[in-house]
Design a protein around this motif. Structure first.
Motif, PDB file in Angstrom:
ATOM      1  N   LYS A   6      -9.295  -9.407  52.611  1.00 36.66           N
ATOM      2  CA  LYS A   6      -8.501 -10.516  52.070  1.00 36.66           C
ATOM      3  C   LYS A   6      -8.626 -11.710  53.021  1.00 36.66           C
ATOM      4  CE  LYS A   6      -6.678  -9.220  48.238  1.00 36.66           C
ATOM      5  NZ  LYS A   6      -7.109  -9.918  47.044  1.00 36.66           N
ATOM      6  N   ALA A   7      -8.946 -12.852  52.462  1.00 37.90           N
ATOM      7  CA  ALA A   7      -9.033 -14.081  53.258  1.00 37.90           C
ATOM      8  C   ALA A   7      -7.640 -14.465  53.746  1.00 37.90           C
ATOM      9  CB  ALA A   7      -9.633 -15.205  52.416  1.00 37.90           C
ATOM     10  N   ARG A   8      -7.583 -15.356  54.715  1.00 30.75           N
ATOM     11  CA  ARG A   8      -6.294 -15.817  55.253  1.00 30.75           C
ATOM     12  C   ARG A   8      -5.413 -16.327  54.117  1.00 30.75           C
ATOM     13  NH1 ARG A   8      -8.424 -20.248  59.345  1.00 30.75           N
ATOM     14  NH2 ARG A   8     -10.126 -18.783  59.504  1.00 30.75           N
ATOM     15  N   PRO A   9      -4.147 -15.960  54.131  1.00 27.46           N
ATOM     16  CA  PRO A   9      -3.255 -16.284  53.012  1.00 27.46           C
ATOM     17  C   PRO A   9      -3.143 -17.774  52.687  1.00 27.46           C
ATOM     18  CG  PRO A   9      -2.216 -14.720  54.509  1.00 27.46           C
ATOM     19  CD  PRO A   9      -3.492 -15.165  55.157  1.00 27.46           C
ATOM     20  N   TYR A  14      -8.180 -14.847  47.847  1.00 22.65           N
ATOM     21  CA  TYR A  14      -9.624 -14.668  47.763  1.00 22.65           C
ATOM     22  C   TYR A  14     -10.023 -13.327  48.347  1.00 22.65           C
ATOM     23  CZ  TYR A  14     -10.154 -19.580  46.600  1.00 22.65           C
ATOM     24  OH  TYR A  14     -10.087 -20.802  45.980  1.00 22.65           O
ATOM     25  N   THR A  15     -11.004 -12.696  47.706  1.00 23.29           N
ATOM     26  CA  THR A  15     -11.559 -11.445  48.187  1.00 23.29           C
ATOM     27  C   THR A  15     -12.937 -11.703  48.775  1.00 23.29           C
ATOM     28  OG1 THR A  15     -10.353 -10.157  46.541  1.00 23.29           O
ATOM     29  CG2 THR A  15     -12.306  -9.125  47.501  1.00 23.29           C
ATOM     30  N   ILE A  16     -13.162 -11.113  49.941  1.00 27.24           N
ATOM     31  CA  ILE A  16     -14.455 -11.146  50.614  1.00 27.24           C
ATOM     32  C   ILE A  16     -14.926  -9.696  50.655  1.00 27.24           C
ATOM     33  CG2 ILE A  16     -15.672 -11.743  52.743  1.00 27.24           C
ATOM     34  CD1 ILE A  16     -13.226 -13.615  53.372  1.00 27.24           C
ATOM     35  N   TYR A  50     -20.051 -11.353  50.686  1.00 29.64           N
ATOM     36  CA  TYR A  50     -19.820 -12.137  49.473  1.00 29.64           C
ATOM     37  C   TYR A  50     -18.390 -12.635  49.429  1.00 29.64           C
ATOM     38  CZ  TYR A  50     -24.112 -10.178  47.473  1.00 29.64           C
ATOM     39  OH  TYR A  50     -25.405  -9.828  47.229  1.00 29.64           O
ATOM     40  N   LEU A  51     -18.231 -13.827  48.938  1.00 29.68           N
ATOM     41  CA  LEU A  51     -16.925 -14.408  48.648  1.00 29.68           C
ATOM     42  C   LEU A  51     -16.832 -14.529  47.138  1.00 29.68           C
ATOM     43  CD1 LEU A  51     -14.298 -16.030  49.222  1.00 29.68           C
ATOM     44  CD2 LEU A  51     -15.770 -18.067  49.419  1.00 29.68           C
ATOM     45  N   ARG A  52     -15.764 -13.999  46.563  1.00 30.36           N
ATOM     46  CA  ARG A  52     -15.556 -14.128  45.122  1.00 30.36           C
ATOM     47  C   ARG A  52     -14.631 -15.320  44.880  1.00 30.36           C
ATOM     48  NH1 ARG A  52     -15.629  -9.313  41.944  1.00 30.36           N
ATOM     49  NH2 ARG A  52     -17.796  -9.602  42.481  1.00 30.36           N
ATOM     50  N   ASP A  69     -13.628 -17.743  57.661  1.00 32.07           N
ATOM     51  CA  ASP A  69     -13.446 -16.296  57.500  1.00 32.07           C
ATOM     52  C   ASP A  69     -14.758 -15.623  57.136  1.00 32.07           C
ATOM     53  OD1 ASP A  69     -10.734 -16.464  58.068  1.00 32.07           O
ATOM     54  OD2 ASP A  69     -10.061 -15.858  56.075  1.00 32.07           O
ATOM     55  N   CYS A  70     -15.485 -16.192  56.199  1.00 31.87           N
ATOM     56  CA  CYS A  70     -16.742 -15.595  55.731  1.00 31.87           C
ATOM     57  C   CYS A  70     -17.810 -15.564  56.815  1.00 31.87           C
ATOM     58  CB  CYS A  70     -17.259 -16.339  54.507  1.00 31.87           C
ATOM     59  SG  CYS A  70     -16.183 -16.179  53.063  1.00 31.87           S
ATOM     60  N   VAL A  71     -17.984 -16.665  57.515  1.00 35.02           N
ATOM     61  CA  VAL A  71     -19.049 -16.709  58.525  1.00 35.02           C
ATOM     62  C   VAL A  71     -18.702 -15.840  59.730  1.00 35.02           C
ATOM     63  CG1 VAL A  71     -19.916 -18.952  57.745  1.00 35.02           C
ATOM     64  CG2 VAL A  71     -18.301 -18.869  59.659  1.00 35.02           C
ATOM     65  N   GLN A  72     -17.428 -15.728  60.062  1.00 34.64           N
ATOM     66  CA  GLN A  72     -17.040 -14.851  61.167  1.00 34.64           C
ATOM     67  C   GLN A  72     -17.274 -13.391  60.808  1.00 34.64           C
ATOM     68  OE1 GLN A  72     -16.104 -15.317  64.381  1.00 34.64           O
ATOM     69  NE2 GLN A  72     -16.537 -17.492  64.120  1.00 34.64           N
ATOM     70  N   LEU A  73     -17.002 -13.028  59.559  1.00 35.38           N
ATOM     71  CA  LEU A  73     -17.214 -11.652  59.123  1.00 35.38           C
ATOM     72  C   LEU A  73     -18.702 -11.300  59.117  1.00 35.38           C
ATOM     73  CD1 LEU A  73     -15.731  -9.106  58.174  1.00 35.38           C
ATOM     74  CD2 LEU A  73     -16.012  -9.935  55.837  1.00 35.38           C
TER      75      LEU A  73
END
Length: 153
Positions: A6-9, A14-16, A50-52, A69-73
């Motif tokens: 779950k991305a930061r609230p 958003y789901t990653i 993936y980011l939905r 969030d996405c690039v750090q993951l």
């Protein structure tokens, strides 16, 4: 096995997600949604993250916090990239991914390289990676059977 985060609230709901390995990545490549944005460490081995996005959103709607969030993951899930500073992460809409029979398992190209974007990631931010890992859920979805539009990760 697919891992969901779950991305930061504060950026919204958003789901990653990412596959367990290159074979799972093949399934994610094959059965993606038009709202999916694909992330990978450029020119290195890494997870396919993936980011939905929400229906109707595009790559231009990704906020700075959501992108972080996405690039750090993806950085944290690259053996080589996780150890280095100042790496590039490439991202593009799922439908821009190109898979040909001659490519190795998990390998992709782009239909249109101009649609791919690159962002520099200076360093790993443990605070972000740890927060994301606390939301991690493992599932074994049947990606082929999941309804394209109404599936909620």
């Amino acid at each position: 096995m697919v891992f969901y985060y779950k991305a930061r609230p504060e950026v919204g709901d958003y789901t990653i997600f990412m596959g367990l390995d290159k074979h799972e990545n093949e399934e994610l490549i094959k059965y993606g949604f038009p709202e999916d944005i694909w992330f990978h460490v450029d020119k290195m081995s890494s997870a396919h993250v993936y980011l939905r996005l929400h229906k109707g959103q595009t790559i231009d709607d990704i906020s700075e916090g959501l992108l972080e969030d996405c690039v750090q993951l993806v950085k944290a899930n690259s053996i080589q990239g996780n150890k280095m500073n100042n790496i590039d992460v490439v991202y593009t809409p799922w439908y821009n991914l190109k898979k040909t029979p001659s490519m190795d398992v998990g390998q992709v190209g782009f239909h249109n390289s101009k649609m791919a974007r690159t962002v520099k990631v200076e360093k790993r931010i443990n605070e972000i990676v740890n927060r994301l890992n606390k939301t991690k859920v493992e599932r074994k979805p049947d990606l082929k059977e999941t309804p394209r539009r109404d599936a909620k990760a």
